[in-house]
Motif scaffolding. Sequence first.
Motif, PDB file in Angstrom:
ATOM      1  N   VAL A   1      21.155  40.241  -2.910  1.00 41.55           N
ATOM      2  CA  VAL A   1      22.108  39.201  -2.514  1.00 41.55           C
ATOM      3  C   VAL A   1      22.829  38.674  -3.752  1.00 41.55           C
ATOM      4  N   SER A   2      23.961  38.032  -3.507  1.00 45.03           N
ATOM      5  CA  SER A   2      24.756  37.420  -4.581  1.00 45.03           C
ATOM      6  C   SER A   2      24.552  35.907  -4.531  1.00 45.03           C
ATOM      7  N   VAL A   3      24.046  35.331  -5.626  1.00 44.36           N
ATOM      8  CA  VAL A   3      23.779  33.893  -5.668  1.00 44.36           C
ATOM      9  C   VAL A   3      25.053  33.154  -6.070  1.00 44.36           C
TER      10      VAL A   3
ATOM     11  N   PRO B   1      12.793  20.716  -4.164  1.00 42.13           N
ATOM     12  CA  PRO B   1      13.782  21.478  -3.400  1.00 42.13           C
ATOM     13  C   PRO B   1      14.932  21.955  -4.299  1.00 42.13           C
ATOM     14  N   ILE B   2      15.394  23.164  -4.040  1.00 43.72           N
ATOM     15  CA  ILE B   2      16.548  23.708  -4.748  1.00 43.72           C
ATOM     16  C   ILE B   2      17.550  24.175  -3.703  1.00 43.72           C
ATOM     17  N   GLU B   3      18.724  23.593  -3.736  1.00 43.32           N
ATOM     18  CA  GLU B   3      19.786  23.992  -2.809  1.00 43.32           C
ATOM     19  C   GLU B   3      20.343  25.346  -3.257  1.00 43.32           C
ATOM     20  N   VAL B   4      20.427  26.280  -2.302  1.00 35.61           N
ATOM     21  CA  VAL B   4      20.830  27.650  -2.637  1.00 35.61           C
ATOM     22  C   VAL B   4      21.922  28.114  -1.675  1.00 35.61           C
ATOM     23  N   THR B   5      22.931  28.763  -2.245  1.00 43.03           N
ATOM     24  CA  THR B   5      23.957  29.435  -1.451  1.00 43.03           C
ATOM     25  C   THR B   5      23.986  30.906  -1.866  1.00 43.03           C
ATOM     26  N   LEU B   6      23.886  31.798  -0.863  1.00 46.98           N
ATOM     27  CA  LEU B   6      23.853  33.243  -1.124  1.00 46.98           C
ATOM     28  C   LEU B   6      24.886  33.941  -0.251  1.00 46.98           C
ATOM     29  N   GLU B   7      25.238  35.135  -0.679  1.00 46.65           N
ATOM     30  CA  GLU B   7      26.081  36.005   0.146  1.00 46.65           C
ATOM     31  C   GLU B   7      25.480  37.401   0.119  1.00 46.65           C
ATOM     32  N   GLY B   8      25.497  38.040   1.284  1.00 43.63           N
ATOM     33  CA  GLY B   8      24.966  39.389   1.383  1.00 43.63           C
ATOM     34  C   GLY B   8      24.879  39.817   2.827  1.00 43.63           C
ATOM     35  N   SER B   9      24.361  41.008   3.034  1.00 43.44           N
ATOM     36  CA  SER B   9      24.199  41.507   4.402  1.00 43.44           C
ATOM     37  C   SER B   9      23.007  40.810   5.061  1.00 43.44           C
ATOM     38  N   TYR B  10      22.922  41.003   6.358  1.00 41.78           N
ATOM     39  CA  TYR B  10      21.814  40.387   7.096  1.00 41.78           C
ATOM     40  C   TYR B  10      20.474  40.881   6.556  1.00 41.78           C
ATOM     41  N   GLY B  11      20.379  42.188   6.300  1.00 40.94           N
ATOM     42  CA  GLY B  11      19.138  42.757   5.788  1.00 40.94           C
ATOM     43  C   GLY B  11      18.793  42.222   4.406  1.00 40.94           C
TER      44      GLY B  11
END
Length: 203
Positions: A109-111, A129-139
Amino acid sequence: MNQLFEKLSGLSNSKALVLGMVLGALYYFMLYDDGSAQLAQIQTLNQQLSEAETKRKDTEATLQEESRMKDAIVKLSEQYAFISKKLPSELKSSEMIRSIDVVAKTSGVSVKLKKPGSIEKKAVVEELPIEVTLEGSYGQITQFIYYISNLERLTRVINFSLMSQSPDGGIEKGLRFDGHVVSYKLAPEAEKGLDEKDKGTTP
């Protein structure tokens, strides 16, 4: 003895009958046992046996409860020891960010965002807690969540959402993940003791 038998044989029938009745009455009231004493003794023994059986059952129930409680304590101790091993003694956001980077690289995934929050103190543990946003495929995103949840330290993903990157709402261009990665550590013993003291003095 012979004289006694001679006197008895010389008695008339009426006198012999009266003498027999007197002797019979004396035997009945002084020597005859109709079994009442034995019956009373048996009844007493039965009552004692019943009380002993009740005590035995109570003792067995107490021993079983004690054994059950011991087993429960052992299991809880084992579970606590297992969880304690997964809880670090220190909680640093820098270490968690490195772990997120490693897991992100492994899952592909891309952070896009990693924003540490404030440590939240609970009764037994502290949470980071660490807020995270990712991009990637469902898998890729599901792999990221799986790997994060199986880190050596106790970590989980909470309050997350998935959003499509495609204009039509499909998953061709991948998904966007927004959520929180939370890590835990045991609260210091001193603070736990202080909390309990404060609770005890709270009006």
